[in-house]
Enzyme design. Structure first.
Site, PDB file in Angstrom:
ATOM      1  N   ASN A  18       1.026  -1.312   0.102  1.00  0.00           N
ATOM      2  CA  ASN A  18       0.141  -0.003  -0.081  1.00  0.00           C
ATOM      3  C   ASN A  18       0.932   1.455   0.132  1.00  0.00           C
ATOM      4  O   ASN A  18       0.747   2.197  -0.661  1.00  0.00           O
ATOM      5  CB  ASN A  18      -0.791   0.130   1.286  1.00  0.00           C
ATOM      6  CG  ASN A  18      -2.030  -0.958   0.808  1.00  0.00           C
ATOM      7  OD1 ASN A  18      -3.279  -0.474   0.019  1.00  0.00           O
ATOM      8  ND2 ASN A  18      -2.222  -2.009   1.456  1.00  0.00           N
ATOM      9  N   LEU A  97      -2.781   1.683  18.505  1.00  0.00           N
ATOM     10  CA  LEU A  97      -2.353   2.937  19.070  1.00  0.00           C
ATOM     11  C   LEU A  97      -3.263   3.418  20.357  1.00  0.00           C
ATOM     12  O   LEU A  97      -4.207   2.898  20.481  1.00  0.00           O
ATOM     13  CB  LEU A  97      -2.584   4.108  17.885  1.00  0.00           C
ATOM     14  CG  LEU A  97      -1.883   3.712  16.501  1.00  0.00           C
ATOM     15  CD1 LEU A  97      -2.551   4.831  15.477  1.00  0.00           C
ATOM     16  CD2 LEU A  97      -0.476   4.009  16.761  1.00  0.00           C
ATOM     17  N   HIS A 113      -8.395  -1.392   5.848  1.00  0.00           N
ATOM     18  CA  HIS A 113      -8.728  -2.660   6.283  1.00  0.00           C
ATOM     19  C   HIS A 113      -9.337  -3.786   5.172  1.00  0.00           C
ATOM     20  O   HIS A 113     -10.133  -3.087   4.572  1.00  0.00           O
ATOM     21  CB  HIS A 113      -9.875  -2.433   7.657  1.00  0.00           C
ATOM     22  CG  HIS A 113     -10.233  -3.821   8.253  1.00  0.00           C
ATOM     23  ND1 HIS A 113      -9.183  -4.427   9.112  1.00  0.00           N
ATOM     24  CD2 HIS A 113     -11.017  -4.755   8.053  1.00  0.00           C
ATOM     25  CE1 HIS A 113      -9.655  -5.745   9.430  1.00  0.00           C
ATOM     26  NE2 HIS A 113     -10.728  -5.610   8.974  1.00  0.00           N
ATOM     27  N   ASP A 145     -10.196   5.761  15.149  1.00  0.00           N
ATOM     28  CA  ASP A 145     -10.433   6.217  16.704  1.00  0.00           C
ATOM     29  C   ASP A 145     -10.162   5.062  17.614  1.00  0.00           C
ATOM     30  O   ASP A 145      -9.518   4.258  17.288  1.00  0.00           O
ATOM     31  CB  ASP A 145     -12.030   6.611  16.485  1.00  0.00           C
ATOM     32  CG  ASP A 145     -12.979   5.258  16.470  1.00  0.00           C
ATOM     33  OD1 ASP A 145     -12.486   4.131  16.330  1.00  0.00           O
ATOM     34  OD2 ASP A 145     -14.396   5.633  16.210  1.00  0.00           O
ATOM     35  N   GLU A 146     -10.980   5.094  18.946  1.00  0.00           N
ATOM     36  CA  GLU A 146     -10.517   4.319  19.805  1.00  0.00           C
ATOM     37  C   GLU A 146     -10.861   2.854  19.793  1.00  0.00           C
ATOM     38  O   GLU A 146     -10.274   2.220  20.446  1.00  0.00           O
ATOM     39  CB  GLU A 146     -10.780   4.940  21.225  1.00  0.00           C
ATOM     40  CG  GLU A 146     -10.192   6.096  21.744  1.00  0.00           C
ATOM     41  CD  GLU A 146     -10.663   7.615  20.893  1.00  0.00           C
ATOM     42  OE1 GLU A 146     -11.579   7.576  20.225  1.00  0.00           O
ATOM     43  OE2 GLU A 146     -10.056   8.564  21.273  1.00  0.00           O
ATOM     44  N   ASP A 149     -10.791  -0.691  14.081  1.00  0.00           N
ATOM     45  CA  ASP A 149     -11.344  -0.914  12.810  1.00  0.00           C
ATOM     46  C   ASP A 149     -12.732  -0.374  12.592  1.00  0.00           C
ATOM     47  O   ASP A 149     -13.633  -0.837  12.353  1.00  0.00           O
ATOM     48  CB  ASP A 149     -11.083  -2.267  12.136  1.00  0.00           C
ATOM     49  CG  ASP A 149     -10.027  -2.935  12.271  1.00  0.00           C
ATOM     50  OD1 ASP A 149      -8.980  -2.321  12.110  1.00  0.00           O
ATOM     51  OD2 ASP A 149      -9.854  -4.103  12.247  1.00  0.00           O
ATOM     52  N   GLU A 178      -7.221  -2.364  -2.556  1.00  0.00           N
ATOM     53  CA  GLU A 178      -6.920  -1.365  -1.483  1.00  0.00           C
ATOM     54  C   GLU A 178      -5.690  -0.134  -2.192  1.00  0.00           C
ATOM     55  O   GLU A 178      -5.970   0.535  -1.595  1.00  0.00           O
ATOM     56  CB  GLU A 178      -6.032  -2.428  -0.722  1.00  0.00           C
ATOM     57  CG  GLU A 178      -6.617  -3.251   0.495  1.00  0.00           C
ATOM     58  CD  GLU A 178      -5.710  -4.119   1.323  1.00  0.00           C
ATOM     59  OE1 GLU A 178      -5.019  -3.375   1.888  1.00  0.00           O
ATOM     60  OE2 GLU A 178      -6.191  -5.186   1.641  1.00  0.00           O
TER      61      GLU A 178
HETATM   62  C1  GRF Z   1      -3.381  -4.939   3.944  1.00  0.00           C
HETATM   63  O1  GRF Z   1      -3.912  -6.193   3.511  1.00  0.00           O
HETATM   64  C2  GRF Z   1      -4.222  -4.112   4.738  1.00  0.00           C
HETATM   65  O2  GRF Z   1      -5.514  -3.840   4.595  1.00  0.00           O
HETATM   66  C3  GRF Z   1      -3.833  -4.460   6.208  1.00  0.00           C
HETATM   67  O3  GRF Z   1      -2.486  -5.223   6.178  1.00  0.00           O
HETATM   68  C4  GRF Z   1      -2.197  -5.378   4.722  1.00  0.00           C
HETATM   69  C5  GRF Z   1      -1.045  -4.612   4.723  1.00  0.00           C
HETATM   70  O4  GRF Z   1      -0.392  -4.871   3.287  1.00  0.00           O
HETATM   71  N1  GRF Z   1      -4.207  -3.767   7.146  1.00  0.00           N
HETATM   72  P1  GRF Z   1       0.855  -4.132   2.623  1.00  0.00           P
HETATM   73  O5  GRF Z   1       1.999  -4.403   3.937  1.00  0.00           O
HETATM   74  O6  GRF Z   1       0.404  -2.704   2.397  1.00  0.00           O
HETATM   75  O7  GRF Z   1       1.062  -5.081   1.591  1.00  0.00           O
END
Ligand code: GRF
Length: 204
Positions: A18, A97, A113, A145-146, A149, A178
């Site tokens: 990502n 966090l 997520h 937030d707290e 997800d 994503e």
């Molecule tokens: C992704 O599937 C994201 O949704 C989740 O962790 C994974 C991270 O993948 N929170 P990358 O490290 O960005 O390849």
């Protein structure tokens, strides 16, 4: 009106795909942003190695080297306060966090997520979706937030679940979405102007 360059801090713990897709969107001029720091709580993972290769300010802040969660977070917060990002982008950051962190950066921390929240929060979201038997899943970009997800949603993208899917095949197709969803959310933020009404992010 001039578009403002958005300053991003990326926090990751692993692969970093990502992070890479956000960097690519910036490089091709699709996203008007600057990555001002990349922080990993795990030394040597592909994401932080790549950040360094790309010449970005890269910080390995190993949580195992700190006596407590708060001590580790304190160092992350110190780096953030120097880097002065507009937004903190969690990209596979596998640390919860603290409430203090979230409070300090209220509505400025984003997470992605791999499910259509509020379905399937927590770990192994793709396997949870498959085991449940849903016909569509996807991904969600949301403010943090707290609750786990659970913050206000910026962008969601849908993925069909196929009869022959495994957790791996479904995860792969969700990951493709994503990469687009995170960039889409950041482009929207870079255009500025949103408000949060209850749980709803309303773009203006
Ligand atoms: C992704 O599937 C994201 O949704 C989740 O962790 C994974 C991270 O993948 N929170 P990358 O490290 O960005 O390849």
């Amino acid at each position: 009106m001039d578009r403002v360059t958005v300053r991003l801090a990326v926090l990751l713990s692993g692969r970093g795909s990502n992070f890479q897709s956000i960097h690519d969107a910036i490089s091709r001029g699709q996203l008007n942003a600057e990555i001002v720091c990349v922080i990993s709580n795990r030394p040597g993972v592909p994401g932080i190695v790549r950040a360094r290769e790309l010449g970005l300010p890269a910080y390995e802040i190993d949580h195992k080297s700190y006596p407590s969660r708060l001590d580790h977070e304190g160092e992350v917060l110190r780096v953030l306060s120097e880097a002065k990002p507009d937004y903190v982008v969690l990209a596979g950051y596998m640390r919860l966090l603290s409430a203090g962190f979230i409070h300090a950066w209220r509505n400025r921390i984003l997470n992605i997520h791999p499910s259509l929240l509020p379905s399937f929060p927590g770990v192994d979201a793709q396997k949870q979706a498959l085991d449940y038997g849903v016909k569509v899943s996807g991904c969600t970009v949301h403010f943090v937030d707290e609750q786990l997800d659970a913050g206000p949603i910026l962008v969601q993208r849908m993925v069909e679940v196929r009869n022959d899917d495994t957790a791996e095949s479904l995860s792969g197709r969700i990951l493709d979405e994503e990469h687009q969803a995170y960039v889409e959310a950041l482009i929207k933020l870079s255009h500025g102007g949103f408000r949060i009404e209850g749980r709803r992010v309303v773009w203006s």
